[in-house]
Design a protein around this motif. Structure first.
Motif, PDB file in Angstrom:
ATOM      1  N   ILE A 226       3.125   9.953   0.222  1.00 41.46           N
ATOM      2  CA  ILE A 226       2.504   9.615   1.519  1.00 41.46           C
ATOM      3  C   ILE A 226       2.696   8.125   1.800  1.00 41.46           C
ATOM      4  N   GLY A 227       2.471   7.296   0.775  1.00 45.39           N
ATOM      5  CA  GLY A 227       2.648   5.845   0.937  1.00 45.39           C
ATOM      6  C   GLY A 227       4.084   5.499   1.315  1.00 45.39           C
ATOM      7  N   LYS A 228       5.028   6.124   0.628  1.00 48.91           N
ATOM      8  CA  LYS A 228       6.446   5.820   0.900  1.00 48.91           C
ATOM      9  C   LYS A 228       6.831   6.288   2.311  1.00 48.91           C
TER      10      LYS A 228
ATOM     11  N   GLN B  52      -5.590   4.155  -0.929  1.00 46.19           N
ATOM     12  CA  GLN B  52      -5.867   2.915  -0.202  1.00 46.19           C
ATOM     13  C   GLN B  52      -4.868   1.825  -0.579  1.00 46.19           C
ATOM     14  N   VAL B  53      -4.546   1.791  -1.871  1.00 43.95           N
ATOM     15  CA  VAL B  53      -3.560   0.801  -2.331  1.00 43.95           C
ATOM     16  C   VAL B  53      -2.221   1.039  -1.615  1.00 43.95           C
ATOM     17  N   TRP B  54      -1.824   2.321  -1.549  1.00 44.45           N
ATOM     18  CA  TRP B  54      -0.555   2.644  -0.892  1.00 44.45           C
ATOM     19  C   TRP B  54      -0.624   2.362   0.609  1.00 44.45           C
ATOM     20  N   GLY B  55      -1.790   2.634   1.214  1.00 44.58           N
ATOM     21  CA  GLY B  55      -1.954   2.335   2.641  1.00 44.58           C
ATOM     22  C   GLY B  55      -1.793   0.842   2.902  1.00 44.58           C
ATOM     23  N   ASP B  56      -2.372   0.024   2.007  1.00 32.74           N
ATOM     24  CA  ASP B  56      -2.248  -1.436   2.149  1.00 32.74           C
ATOM     25  C   ASP B  56      -0.785  -1.855   2.026  1.00 32.74           C
ATOM     26  N   ARG B  57      -0.126  -1.273   1.052  1.00 27.83           N
ATOM     27  CA  ARG B  57       1.296  -1.618   0.857  1.00 27.83           C
ATOM     28  C   ARG B  57       2.114  -1.286   2.098  1.00 27.83           C
ATOM     29  N   ALA B  58       1.803  -0.123   2.676  1.00 27.34           N
ATOM     30  CA  ALA B  58       2.576   0.315   3.845  1.00 27.34           C
ATOM     31  C   ALA B  58       2.069  -0.321   5.129  1.00 27.34           C
TER      32      ALA B  58
END
Ligand SMILES: Nc1nc2c(ncn2[C@@H]2O[C@H](COP(=O)(O)OP(=O)(O)OP(=O)(O)O)[C@@H](O)[C@H]2O)c(=O)[nH]1
Length: 371
Positions: free
Chosen positions: A185-187, A216-222
């Motif tokens: 999902i993040g990618k 949330q971490v992945w959302g921040d990254r994206a």
């Protein structure tokens, strides 16, 4: 490095398993043919003195064209000719083996061991044998034939995730725990954002605080908002809130993460059905995509996961993760052959840009180690 080079490097474990197996099969009962290799083409390839004898180029190997018979070279020089030596080329013995029943059986076993599954392995070898029985083949030639056959099987399933004009387009992401849903999902969110789409993520696995934090971490990254709900709360109500927010924000895409506890299939089925029912209150055409995320390292187990999730949800496409670092990449061929579901993307690492569109030819060449 080119993307293909990178993919090939990432699929090393799968390709070296196939490569080593093919070498062993050809050497077992094969004979050396003298052939001239030109690692550094310093002269035109058409040079009749030094042109490679009969090794076809991977990218050009047509699916249905019989392999050219090997050049019988009883008089081939053991050492390079004068021109060859002047051009710095060397003569290298190429081992070829006559394609017979024994060799076909060994090939079938190798493909089964590479997680292609029995039916697919039999079909692939039968197609390779067609019109070539009794011919002599080298490892490189078999790799090319194998790559062409795999690319043919997978050609019809390679489809990017369809994007509809509908706003928000709702993407439900399903799969067992640990398959790589959150990461995918993040990618995907990052790729869609880079393509100019606005994305909202809903952390629908409300039962695991760690899963929500990770999303949330992945959302921040994206750089994409992630909607969360307190641990243990109803995922369907979070999905509804996420629909409201995505609509209010005018978001193009809403990606909903879900739990993947298969231990209690009935609960999971009810949970997914409830999410779908609730989001349909806002948009009766949703979800527009239901992505099933599968972990390549589980090998043949991925096949039963597809069967299970097809019963739980209306799966519209697949993403296969962790193709890097597994020798079980052949399972993707079995999946394509057995279910024919679209394969949207493949995960080849843990970084945000390690999600590649699925390209059947590149995948086939990387998997088989063909050049
Ligand atoms: N090597 C590699 N690791 C991956 C890939 N995709 C995901 N992972 C790793 O797999 C592990 C599980 O991934 P998650 O995205 O948390 O999986 P999940 O399905 O969301 O799992 P839950 O949160 O338990 O539901 C993590 O350590 C990821 O870094 C990939 O393509 N390659």
């Amino acid at each position: 490095m080119s993307f293909f080079g990178k993919l090939k490097q990432r699929l090393t474990r799968s390709s070296s398993k196939l490569e080593e197996g093919l070498d062993a099969i050809v050497e077992d009962g094969g004979q050396e043919d003298a052939a001239t290799t030109a690692p550094e083409p310093v002269a035109p390839a058409a040079d009749p003195v030094v042109a490679p004898a009969s090794v076809p180029q991977a990218a050009e190997a047509p699916v249905s064209t019989p392999t050219p018979p090997p050049v019988e070279s009883p008089d081939a020089p053991a050492k390079p000719g004068l021109l060859g030596r002047l051009l710095g080329r060397e003569t290298k013995a190429v081992v070829r083996r006559t394609l017979d029943d024994d060799m076909l059986e060994q090939l079938e076993e190798l493909l089964i061991a590479s997680d292609m599954g029995v039916d697919t392995a039999l079909r692939v070898t039968a197609n390779i044998a067609e019109g070539r029985f009794g011919k002599k083949l080298s490892t490189e030639e078999i790799k090319d034939l194998l790559a062409a056959e795999i690319a043919r099987i997978m050609g019809s399933v390679a489809k990017p995730m369809p994007i509809y004009p509908k706003k928000p387009q709702v993407v439900l992401v399903v799969g067992v725990n640990g398959s790589g849903k959150t990461t995918t999902i993040g990618k995907l969110a990052s790729q869609f954002k880079a393509a100019g789409k606005s994305v909202v993520i809903a952390a629908g696995d409300t039962f695991r605080a760690a899963a929500v934090e990770q999303l949330q971490v992945w959302g921040d990254r994206a750089g994409v908002p992630v909607l969360t709900a307190p641990e243990g709360s109803d995922p369907a109500s979070l999905a509804y809130d996420a629909m409201v927010r995505a609509e209010a924000d005018g978001a193009d895409l809403l990606m909903i993460d879900t739990a993947g506890r298969l231990q209690n299939r009935k609960d999971l089925m009810e949970e997914l059905a409830k999410i779908v029912r609730v989001i349909r209150k806002k948009d009766e055409t949703a979800p527009h995509n239901t992505l099933l995320v599968l972990d390549a390292t589980t090998g043949q187990n991925a096949l039963s996961q597809v069967e299970t999730f097809q019963k739980l949800a209306d799966v519209s496409g697949l993403v296969m993760t962790k193709l890097d670092g597994t020798a079980k990449g052949g399972v993707l061929v079995a999946l394509a052959d057995k279910f024919g579901l679209p394969i949207h993307a493949i995960g080849v690492g843990e970084q945000i840009d390690d999600l590649a569109p699925f390209d059947p030819e590149e995948f086939a060449r990387a998997l088989t180690g063909a050049d």
